[in-house]
Design an enzyme around this catalytic site. Structure first.
Site, PDB file in Angstrom:
ATOM      1  N   ASP A  69       0.857  -1.188   0.000  1.00 25.83           N
ATOM      2  CA  ASP A  69       0.000   0.000   0.000  1.00 25.83           C
ATOM      3  C   ASP A  69       0.891   1.235   0.000  1.00 25.83           C
ATOM      4  O   ASP A  69       1.569   1.514   0.987  1.00 25.83           O
ATOM      5  CB  ASP A  69      -0.901  -0.027   1.232  1.00 25.83           C
ATOM      6  CG  ASP A  69      -1.825   1.177   1.328  1.00 25.83           C
ATOM      7  OD1 ASP A  69      -1.737   2.078   0.469  1.00 25.83           O
ATOM      8  OD2 ASP A  69      -2.632   1.231   2.273  1.00 25.83           O
ATOM      9  N   TYR A 162      -6.097  16.545  -8.385  1.00 25.38           N
ATOM     10  CA  TYR A 162      -5.185  15.834  -9.292  1.00 25.38           C
ATOM     11  C   TYR A 162      -4.213  16.809  -9.944  1.00 25.38           C
ATOM     12  O   TYR A 162      -3.014  16.544 -10.033  1.00 25.38           O
ATOM     13  CB  TYR A 162      -6.014  15.098 -10.338  1.00 25.38           C
ATOM     14  CG  TYR A 162      -5.233  14.182 -11.251  1.00 25.38           C
ATOM     15  CD1 TYR A 162      -4.745  12.971 -10.790  1.00 25.38           C
ATOM     16  CD2 TYR A 162      -5.021  14.514 -12.590  1.00 25.38           C
ATOM     17  CE1 TYR A 162      -4.055  12.105 -11.633  1.00 25.38           C
ATOM     18  CE2 TYR A 162      -4.331  13.662 -13.444  1.00 25.38           C
ATOM     19  CZ  TYR A 162      -3.847  12.464 -12.963  1.00 25.38           C
ATOM     20  OH  TYR A 162      -3.160  11.619 -13.796  1.00 25.38           O
ATOM     21  N   LYS A 166      -0.220  16.370  -9.181  1.00 26.80           N
ATOM     22  CA  LYS A 166       0.703  16.050 -10.270  1.00 26.80           C
ATOM     23  C   LYS A 166       1.712  17.181 -10.493  1.00 26.80           C
ATOM     24  O   LYS A 166       2.871  16.920 -10.865  1.00 26.80           O
ATOM     25  CB  LYS A 166      -0.067  15.739 -11.546  1.00 26.80           C
ATOM     26  CG  LYS A 166      -0.800  14.409 -11.491  1.00 26.80           C
ATOM     27  CD  LYS A 166       0.140  13.239 -11.199  1.00 26.80           C
ATOM     28  CE  LYS A 166      -0.556  11.901 -11.345  1.00 26.80           C
ATOM     29  NZ  LYS A 166       0.364  10.761 -11.046  1.00 26.80           N
ATOM     30  N   THR A 197      -6.005   3.581 -21.576  1.00 30.53           N
ATOM     31  CA  THR A 197      -5.713   2.500 -20.639  1.00 30.53           C
ATOM     32  C   THR A 197      -7.000   2.094 -19.926  1.00 30.53           C
ATOM     33  O   THR A 197      -8.005   2.823 -19.962  1.00 30.53           O
ATOM     34  CB  THR A 197      -4.683   2.938 -19.582  1.00 30.53           C
ATOM     35  OG1 THR A 197      -5.269   3.980 -18.766  1.00 30.53           O
ATOM     36  CG2 THR A 197      -3.411   3.454 -20.236  1.00 30.53           C
TER      37      THR A 197
END
Length: 267
Positions: A69, A162, A166, A197
């Site tokens: 994890d 996000y 990033k 993906t």
């Protein structure tokens, strides 16, 4: 080219795939192996890690699968220790774990915001903390972090946390590259653009009326006319990990079909 990574050990965090097909981490793990590296496939899911490792072994490569994890420092430390016990060194650290949490600061709960940071930038800290001491002892190594085009521009999706996380991955990579440059450690990151993906069908498709609409819109947003694949990211990672890139460090490389050069996509 073959054997560019012969004799080296790569540890890939996020080496499983979130669904059928090829995710970025799964492709990277197999690509490293095809260039001669021994690969430790690390994933939250033991089953997913096993699948990637079995592909490598089935191609006569050497791999192990370990569940860990990346939001837990002790779990990461145990995974790294098991890799050192098996292979005795780590030459390539590849960080692929990440996930989107849709919503701006108004919509996101504080728990969601914190979870996004823990999952997207936290692993860069935890894996570096566990692996860098071994790289220093052996005289060097390479770090490849998977960031996102979202680190540097609006991509059309409302995922505030996000974007922030990033962007942090990019600057964390630069910091690692500069701090350890004289000690033989190179660090670079890859910024994937729109990649086809399994993850996008779980985390992005809800932003569209249908999956077909999503695929068409994402293809149209890329200057070369189509999304990339996990192999586009994997091939870039192999290059950055190889001696062909021995004079490259601190770089945040777009792999995006030219999207970073185009006008932002507003939806």
């Amino acid at each position: 080219m073959v054997d560019r990574l012969k004799g080296r050990t790569a540890i890939v965090f996020g080496a499983g795939s979130s669904g059928p097909g090829w995710g970025n981490g799964k492709a990277a793990a197999v690509a490293y192996a095809r260039e001669g590296a021994r690969v430790a496939c690390i994933d939250l899911s033991q089953e997913a890690a096993d699948e990637t490792a079995s592909i490598i072994v089935g191609e006569d490569g050497e791999a192990i699968a370990v569940a860990a994890d990346v939001t837990d420092t002790d779990s990461v430390g145990r995974a790294v220790a098991s890799v050192m016990d098996r292979f005795g060194r780590i030459d390539i650290l590849h960080n692929n774990v990440g996930a989107t949490h849709m919503g701006g600061p108004v919509e996101l709960t504080e728990a969601q915001f914190e979870a996004a940071l823990q999952l997207n930038i936290g692993p860069v800290y935890r894996t570096a903390k566990a692996v860098i001491p071994h790289m220093l002892d052996q005289g060097g190594g390479v770090i490849v972090n998977i960031s996102s085009l979202a680190a540097i521009r609006w991509t059309g999706y409302p995922y505030f946390a996000y974007y922030a996380a990033k962007a942090a991955v990019n600057q964390a990579t630069v910091a690692l590259a500069m701090q350890y440059a004289r000690q033989g450690i190179r660090a670079n990151c890859i910024m994937p653009g729109l990649i086809d993906t399994p993850l996008i069908y779980r985390q992005i498709s809800g932003q569209y009326a249908s999956v077909d609409e999503m695929v068409a819109a994402r293809n149209a947003a890329v200057p070369i006319g189509r999304m990339g694949t996990a192999w586009d990211i994997a091939h870039a990672a192999v290059f950055l990990a190889s001696d062909e890139a021995k004079f490259i460090t601190g770089v945040c490389l777009p792999v995006d079909g030219g999207q970073s050069c185009a006008v932002s996509e507003f939806r």
